[in-house]
Each structure stands twice: as C-alpha cells, then as structure tokens.
Design an enzyme around this catalytic site. Structure first.
Site, PDB file in Angstrom:
ATOM      1  N   CYS A 107      53.053  37.450  36.001  1.00 53.35           N
ATOM      2  CA  CYS A 107      53.769  38.450  36.788  1.00 53.35           C
ATOM      3  C   CYS A 107      54.671  39.241  35.855  1.00 53.35           C
ATOM      4  O   CYS A 107      55.342  38.655  35.003  1.00 53.35           O
ATOM      5  CB  CYS A 107      54.603  37.757  37.867  1.00 53.35           C
ATOM      6  SG  CYS A 107      55.557  38.897  38.879  1.00 53.35           S
ATOM      7  N   HIS A 149      49.241  37.739  45.679  1.00 54.54           N
ATOM      8  CA  HIS A 149      50.362  37.756  44.734  1.00 54.54           C
ATOM      9  C   HIS A 149      51.256  38.972  44.999  1.00 54.54           C
ATOM     10  O   HIS A 149      52.481  38.831  45.107  1.00 54.54           O
ATOM     11  CB  HIS A 149      49.824  37.782  43.289  1.00 54.54           C
ATOM     12  CG  HIS A 149      50.886  37.912  42.249  1.00 54.54           C
ATOM     13  ND1 HIS A 149      51.159  36.925  41.328  1.00 54.54           N
ATOM     14  CD2 HIS A 149      51.770  38.912  41.978  1.00 54.54           C
ATOM     15  CE1 HIS A 149      52.162  37.318  40.551  1.00 54.54           C
ATOM     16  NE2 HIS A 149      52.545  38.526  40.921  1.00 54.54           N
ATOM     17  N   GLU A 150      50.627  40.146  45.097  1.00 50.73           N
ATOM     18  CA  GLU A 150      51.437  41.368  45.270  1.00 50.73           C
ATOM     19  C   GLU A 150      52.163  41.365  46.613  1.00 50.73           C
ATOM     20  O   GLU A 150      53.339  41.747  46.693  1.00 50.73           O
ATOM     21  CB  GLU A 150      50.565  42.615  45.126  1.00 50.73           C
ATOM     22  CG  GLU A 150      49.967  42.824  43.747  1.00 50.73           C
ATOM     23  CD  GLU A 150      50.971  42.692  42.621  1.00 50.73           C
ATOM     24  OE1 GLU A 150      52.154  43.063  42.794  1.00 50.73           O
ATOM     25  OE2 GLU A 150      50.579  42.192  41.551  1.00 50.73           O
ATOM     26  N   HIS A 153      55.424  39.587  46.918  1.00 47.17           N
ATOM     27  CA  HIS A 153      56.630  40.307  46.473  1.00 47.17           C
ATOM     28  C   HIS A 153      57.339  40.980  47.652  1.00 47.17           C
ATOM     29  O   HIS A 153      58.533  41.257  47.587  1.00 47.17           O
ATOM     30  CB  HIS A 153      56.276  41.370  45.430  1.00 47.17           C
ATOM     31  CG  HIS A 153      56.036  40.824  44.050  1.00 47.17           C
ATOM     32  ND1 HIS A 153      57.026  40.233  43.295  1.00 47.17           N
ATOM     33  CD2 HIS A 153      54.922  40.785  43.279  1.00 47.17           C
ATOM     34  CE1 HIS A 153      56.527  39.867  42.120  1.00 47.17           C
ATOM     35  NE2 HIS A 153      55.248  40.182  42.080  1.00 47.17           N
TER      36      HIS A 153
HETATM   37 NI    NI Z   1      54.103  39.816  40.364  1.00 48.52          NI
END
Ligand code: NI
Length: 185
Positions: A107, A149-150, A153
């Site tokens: 990341c 993953h995104e 956030h």
């Molecule tokens: Ni990330």
C-alpha cells in the site's frame, strides 16, 4: 494536474469513514480524479483512494498494465474510477458460500512493507464512474483483491488491520529483493 502527497499510516485521516459523492461530472470531481491518476502513476501504484490524499470522499481509482514495476506479474486490471462502491462477496459457484484467499499486498500509505492478506476470491462490485454512469462487475483474483483493498480505504481500514498471520508480514526489500526499484515501497 498535480502529484499530491500520499498520507502515511498513522495519519488519522486514513481512519475516517468517507462521505458519499453527491455531485457527478463536476469540474471539482474531474480535477480530483486527474490528481489521483497523476499521483498513482508517479508512485507506480495499482490503485489509490481519495482518503490517501486527504480527500474525505468515497472515490477510488485502480488499474494495472503489464509494465507496473511494483506488480510485474499481476494480471491486467482495467483502469477504473469507482465512486460510492458497494461490494458483495460471492461464492465460486452459484449457491456456494464466499471463500477467501491470501496473497501479498502493499500500500502506498504503508511504504516499504508487504503482507499476506485474506480477501474474498470473488466479488460483485457496483458504484458509479465520474459521470454518474453505473458500474456493475463480477470479478475474481487480483482484480477482486485490488477493489477490496482500495474500498477498505473508504472505511478507514489499512491492509495491516486485515492481516491474520504476522509471520507473513515484512519489508519488501527482504521479501522481494527483485522489486526494490521503488524506494518508497
Ligand atoms: Ni492502499
């Protein structure tokens, strides 16, 4: 157009639950997306979420091609702008429960490190592009991993918060010495 500073783990702005985008196809939104793309490209990222540049909105971009030095063996993922996303985990076959798979992640907000992170192997994701048009895709593998993953956030989650086996967490330079051409990651 600008390369923006990427916030690093420890910054409380990475821990917020982001606000929904309510205005599509605006100058402000297009400018934000240009900045995100410039910043992602400059860092050789596979994805970037608005909160990573301090913008409290449910907006992520992602996409890879065969020339990304941080993910040289990753399958191609189409470049996508995804706004107000909703993820639904799917079974590998109709009627089967969703299953998880572990694989390596990095990341840009956690530079220099990689870990094996469990993610759903197959998902449906829906949302909107920058013009307000609907996106609705069913994907698996690396594409599914990048999206999860995104989108994490957007709910204040960084991948170390998902790690289960900390013996599979380390420095990129040690785990993957061949990848150390990007000093930030
Ligand atoms: Ni990330």
């Amino acid at each position: 157009m600008a390369v923006r500073e990427i916030l690093k783990m420890g910054d409380p702005r990475l821990l917020r639950v982001a606000q929904a985008v309510t205005q599509f196809d605006s100058d402000e939104l297009h400018l934000l997306i240009t900045d995100l793309l410039d910043t992602m490209r400059a860092a050789d990222g596979a994805g970037l979420a608005a909160p990573q540049i301090g913008v409290d909105l449910q907006l992520v971009i992602f996409g890879t091609d065969a020339t990304n030095p941080r993910y040289p063996n990753a399958p191609v993922v189409p470049r996508t702008v995804l706004i107000n996303p909703v993820i639904t985990p799917l079974g590998d076959q109709a009627g089967a429960p969703p299953s998880e798979i572990e694989d390596w992640e990095g990341c840009l907000s956690v530079p220099g490190l990689r870990a094996k992170v469990p993610r759903f192997s197959r998902i449906r994701y829906t949302g909107f592009d920058q013009f307000g048009d609907t996106i609705d895709r069913t994907v698996e593998g690396f594409h599914a991993r990048v999206v999860q993953h995104e989108c994490d956030h957007l709910i204040g989650k960084l991948y170390p918060m998902r790690v289960r086996d900390f013996s599979q967490f380390g420095f990129t330079s040690v785990l993957f010495p061949e990848l150390v051409d990007s000093p930030d990651d």
